[in-house]
Design a protein around this motif. Structure first.
Motif, PDB file in Angstrom:
ATOM      1  N   UNK A  76       0.826  -1.208   0.000  1.00  7.81           N
ATOM      2  CA  UNK A  76       0.000   0.000   0.000  1.00  7.81           C
ATOM      3  C   UNK A  76       0.859   1.256   0.000  1.00  7.81           C
ATOM      4  N   UNK A  77       1.914   1.259   0.819  1.00  7.78           N
ATOM      5  CA  UNK A  77       2.767   2.435   0.935  1.00  7.78           C
ATOM      6  C   UNK A  77       3.458   2.758  -0.389  1.00  7.78           C
ATOM      7  N   UNK A  78       3.940   1.733  -1.057  1.00  9.67           N
ATOM      8  CA  UNK A  78       4.708   1.939  -2.282  1.00  9.67           C
ATOM      9  C   UNK A  78       3.842   2.215  -3.498  1.00  9.67           C
ATOM     10  N   UNK A  79       2.549   1.876  -3.419  1.00  8.99           N
ATOM     11  CA  UNK A  79       1.700   1.956  -4.612  1.00  8.99           C
ATOM     12  C   UNK A  79       0.482   2.859  -4.428  1.00  8.99           C
ATOM     13  N   UNK A  80       0.532   3.750  -3.452  1.00 10.61           N
ATOM     14  CA  UNK A  80      -0.626   4.603  -3.167  1.00 10.61           C
ATOM     15  C   UNK A  80      -1.113   5.350  -4.407  1.00 10.61           C
ATOM     16  N   UNK A  81      -0.204   5.994  -5.082  1.00 16.33           N
ATOM     17  CA  UNK A  81      -0.580   6.815  -6.225  1.00 16.33           C
ATOM     18  C   UNK A  81      -1.141   5.964  -7.361  1.00 16.33           C
ATOM     19  N   UNK A  82      -0.477   4.871  -7.659  1.00 19.14           N
ATOM     20  CA  UNK A  82      -0.921   4.008  -8.753  1.00 19.14           C
ATOM     21  C   UNK A  82      -2.298   3.419  -8.473  1.00 19.14           C
ATOM     22  N   UNK A  83      -2.548   3.023  -7.231  1.00 15.62           N
ATOM     23  CA  UNK A  83      -3.841   2.447  -6.874  1.00 15.62           C
ATOM     24  C   UNK A  83      -4.944   3.500  -6.959  1.00 15.62           C
ATOM     25  N   UNK A  84      -4.667   4.713  -6.464  1.00 13.64           N
ATOM     26  CA  UNK A  84      -5.662   5.789  -6.519  1.00 13.64           C
ATOM     27  C   UNK A  84      -5.969   6.162  -7.963  1.00 13.64           C
ATOM     28  N   UNK A  85      -4.952   6.216  -8.801  1.00 10.65           N
ATOM     29  CA  UNK A  85      -5.164   6.557 -10.209  1.00 10.65           C
ATOM     30  C   UNK A  85      -5.971   5.482 -10.925  1.00 10.65           C
ATOM     31  N   UNK A 128     -10.237   4.803   1.919  1.00 13.68           N
ATOM     32  CA  UNK A 128      -9.692   3.488   1.585  1.00 13.68           C
ATOM     33  C   UNK A 128      -8.279   3.280   2.155  1.00 13.68           C
ATOM     34  N   UNK A 129      -7.363   4.186   1.841  1.00  9.92           N
ATOM     35  CA  UNK A 129      -5.991   3.989   2.308  1.00  9.92           C
ATOM     36  C   UNK A 129      -5.866   4.180   3.816  1.00  9.92           C
ATOM     37  N   UNK A 130      -6.473   5.244   4.346  1.00  9.69           N
ATOM     38  CA  UNK A 130      -6.344   5.522   5.780  1.00  9.69           C
ATOM     39  C   UNK A 130      -6.857   4.370   6.646  1.00  9.69           C
ATOM     40  N   UNK A 131      -8.101   3.872   6.449  1.00  7.63           N
ATOM     41  CA  UNK A 131      -8.533   2.752   7.292  1.00  7.63           C
ATOM     42  C   UNK A 131      -7.760   1.463   7.028  1.00  7.63           C
ATOM     43  N   UNK A 132      -7.186   1.323   5.825  1.00  5.16           N
ATOM     44  CA  UNK A 132      -6.360   0.148   5.554  1.00  5.16           C
ATOM     45  C   UNK A 132      -5.088   0.177   6.391  1.00  5.16           C
ATOM     46  N   UNK A 133      -4.408   1.321   6.416  1.00  2.00           N
ATOM     47  CA  UNK A 133      -3.183   1.432   7.206  1.00  2.00           C
ATOM     48  C   UNK A 133      -3.457   1.282   8.702  1.00  2.00           C
ATOM     49  N   UNK A 134      -4.525   1.916   9.183  1.00  5.38           N
ATOM     50  CA  UNK A 134      -4.815   1.797  10.619  1.00  5.38           C
ATOM     51  C   UNK A 134      -5.243   0.376  10.973  1.00  5.38           C
ATOM     52  N   UNK A 135      -5.921  -0.297  10.054  1.00  2.72           N
ATOM     53  CA  UNK A 135      -6.302  -1.692  10.293  1.00  2.72           C
ATOM     54  C   UNK A 135      -5.084  -2.599  10.399  1.00  2.72           C
ATOM     55  N   UNK A 167     -10.386  -0.994  -2.960  1.00  3.47           N
ATOM     56  CA  UNK A 167      -9.153  -1.145  -2.195  1.00  3.47           C
ATOM     57  C   UNK A 167      -9.436  -1.574  -0.761  1.00  3.47           C
ATOM     58  N   UNK A 168     -10.227  -0.781  -0.039  1.00  2.00           N
ATOM     59  CA  UNK A 168     -10.458  -1.097   1.374  1.00  2.00           C
ATOM     60  C   UNK A 168     -11.239  -2.395   1.550  1.00  2.00           C
ATOM     61  N   UNK A 169     -12.146  -2.677   0.627  1.00  2.00           N
ATOM     62  CA  UNK A 169     -12.940  -3.901   0.769  1.00  2.00           C
ATOM     63  C   UNK A 169     -12.209  -5.124   0.240  1.00  2.00           C
ATOM     64  N   UNK A 170     -10.994  -4.920  -0.246  1.00  2.00           N
ATOM     65  CA  UNK A 170     -10.044  -6.010  -0.441  1.00  2.00           C
ATOM     66  C   UNK A 170      -9.145  -6.133   0.780  1.00  2.00           C
ATOM     67  N   UNK A 171      -8.575  -5.014   1.174  1.00  6.41           N
ATOM     68  CA  UNK A 171      -7.557  -5.022   2.221  1.00  6.41           C
ATOM     69  C   UNK A 171      -8.145  -5.337   3.595  1.00  6.41           C
ATOM     70  N   UNK A 172      -9.348  -4.811   3.901  1.00  5.41           N
ATOM     71  CA  UNK A 172      -9.941  -5.069   5.211  1.00  5.41           C
ATOM     72  C   UNK A 172     -10.089  -6.555   5.515  1.00  5.41           C
TER      73      UNK A 172
END
Length: 466
Positions: free
Chosen positions: A41-50, A68-75, A123-128
């Motif tokens: 997630x950290x390395x691909x934030x921009x690519x995933x958002x785009x 999506x990214x924020x709750x993924x990282x905190x999770x 994203x979040x409903x994959x990562x969660x």
């Protein structure tokens, strides 16, 4: 990356064999998987958002970061902090009659978990769910949504770089692949999406007795009482309704509110929209509808209504080409109209009047149980009354949506809005087998209860059965 049914079956068989050969993964292995996910997630934030924005035609990058990214990282952080303690075997109570034996619960990985991802928060409903599955020590197969193909491809490539296919694999394909995926004998299958498709997923899983977690949708109501802070209510409700252009399973679907407040609610909503989304048609913070099918569906909801019931909140007009749809409020739509029968999943907000709080509760309870229910009130008595007299997957008081990001709270639906809950410890336990173990002591009295049943047995039973 899995793209056809033959690969699908082969990969599942491979993971299943690995899970049976090594049923327990130690904490260091699980932690490594969580760190891999964090790095992905950290390395691909921009690519995933785009990629998400490309699938939507336009999706606000800020919304992707926030929702999506924020709750993924905190999770991930929450799981890394607590997962080691969650997986420990722990003692639980035992009846005095069985002492000095003791009871334990040993969490074990289920084996192979299948995750079916929707398009609205891909994203979040994959990562969660993936966080919970990996923390519980499972191997995972993920079926991406065919409605978000650019994100699916981007995420699949990232997974192949950060994870061994022995742990996580991504499946890409159309409806036929999704159907085949749902028929595999997973140790658990988690599906997020519509109620109608959820029924099909459950039916497909049934022949294998595959346990399922269904995170579905429905019509999540808002109840605004007559002593609520109306400006705050509008602020939070409009935030929830405009987030992702209303394409959120726990978005406020309709508002139950005393009739005298209708006009002021609409006025405040117009002011709110002008402040937060100026020049909304070209505003980069406002998202578009995912595809032409969803756009036409939402437009049909408005098309069948009397125009006098529709209250535009801006001067902007919908655009079929870009799938831009500005928010509108509809007042007192017929209860048999599409907008009141179906989950809206668009920036359309019905206002329905009620006279007494009891009437609002009756309105909610006469319909399928919602995924979320939102209460806006300053009266603790009314808040308690509504909480106790309604049943929903989750509740927010004087707030909307953010309960989904609370990792100490289970998230899930009930009835037509789903079954099972996950996130945090609840998700760990949902995707683990919480194995009960009875450990007998060398010295125990159970042999006294063996036949032939004599006087001692009868006296003991007489005592126990009083």
């Amino acid at each position: 990356m899995v793209t056809d049914q033959e690969q699908l079956n082969q990969q599942f068989t491979h993971l299943q064999k690995l899970s049976r050969r090594q049923p327990i993964l130690d904490w260091s292995t699980r932690l490594k998987q969580l760190e891999n996910l964090e790095a992905l997630l950290s390395d691909n934030q921009q690519a995933l958002a785009e990629a998400i924005s490309a699938d939507f035609g336009h999706r606000s990058e800020s919304e992707t970061q926030f929702a999506e990214l924020f709750p993924s990282f905190t999770g991930i952080s929450h799981a890394k902090k607590h997962g080691k303690s969650w997986m420990k075997c722990r003692r639980v109570g035992i009846s005095k009659l069985y002492l000095p034996a003791h009871n334990e619960i040993q969490p074990q990985p289920l084996g192979v978990v299948g995750i079916m991802v929707p398009w609205n928060y891909p994203l979040y409903l994959t990562v969660g769910p993936l966080i919970d599955a990996l923390t519980a020590g499972n191997r995972v197969m993920i079926k991406m949504s065919e409605a978000a193909p650019k994100f699916a491809e981007t995420f699949a490539k990232a997974v192949a770089h950060y994870f061994s296919p022995d742990m996580v694999s991504v499946v890409i394909g159309e409806v036929d692949i999704a159907e085949a995926f749902s028929k595999l004998p997973f140790d658990h299958l988690l599906y997020t999406g519509s109620t109608e498709v959820g029924k099909k997923v459950m039916a497909a899983a049934a022949p294998n007795l595959t346990p399922v977690t269904l995170e579905l949708g429905g019509k999540s109501p808002v109840i605004v009482t007559d002593d609520a802070d109306l400006e705050n209510a509008v602020n939070r409700i409009m935030m929830g309704k405009t987030l992702n252009a209303g394409q959120t399973c726990i978005a406020p679907d309709y508002v139950l509110i005393p009739r005298p407040y209708h006009k002021r609610f609409i006025e405040l909503s117009r002011e709110w929209l002008a402040k937060h989304y100026p020049s909304i048609a070209s505003n980069k913070d406002y998202s578009h509808l995912i595809n032409a099918r969803q756009f036409e569906r939402a437009q049909s909801y408005l098309g069948e209504l009397d125009e006098r019931l529709i209250h535009p909140l801006t001067d902007a007009h919908s655009d079929r080409n870009s799938r831009f749809m500005p928010p509108v409020i509809v007042t007192e739509p017929p209860l048999d109209s599409l907008v009141m029968q179906n989950e809206i999943f668009a920036p359309i907000l019905p206002l329905i009047h009620y006279d007494q709080v009891f009437d609002a509760i009756e309105f909610v309870n006469a319909r399928p149980r919602p995924l979320a229910l939102y209460i806006f009130s300053s009266d603790d008595g009314d808040i308690t009354y509504i909480r106790e007299m309604t049943v929903s997957g989750g509740v927010c008081v004087n707030e909307v949506i953010v309960h989904v990001a609370q990792h100490e709270l289970p998230f899930g639906g009930i009835g037509q809005s789903g079954m099972g809950a996950y996130h945090g410890k609840a998700g760990f336990e949902r995707l683990s087998h919480m194995k009960p173990i009875f450990v007998q002591s060398k010295l125990n009295g159970l042999n006294l209860l063996l036949p032939p049943y004599g006087e001692l047995f009868k006296k003991g039973m007489a005592l126990f059965l009083k």
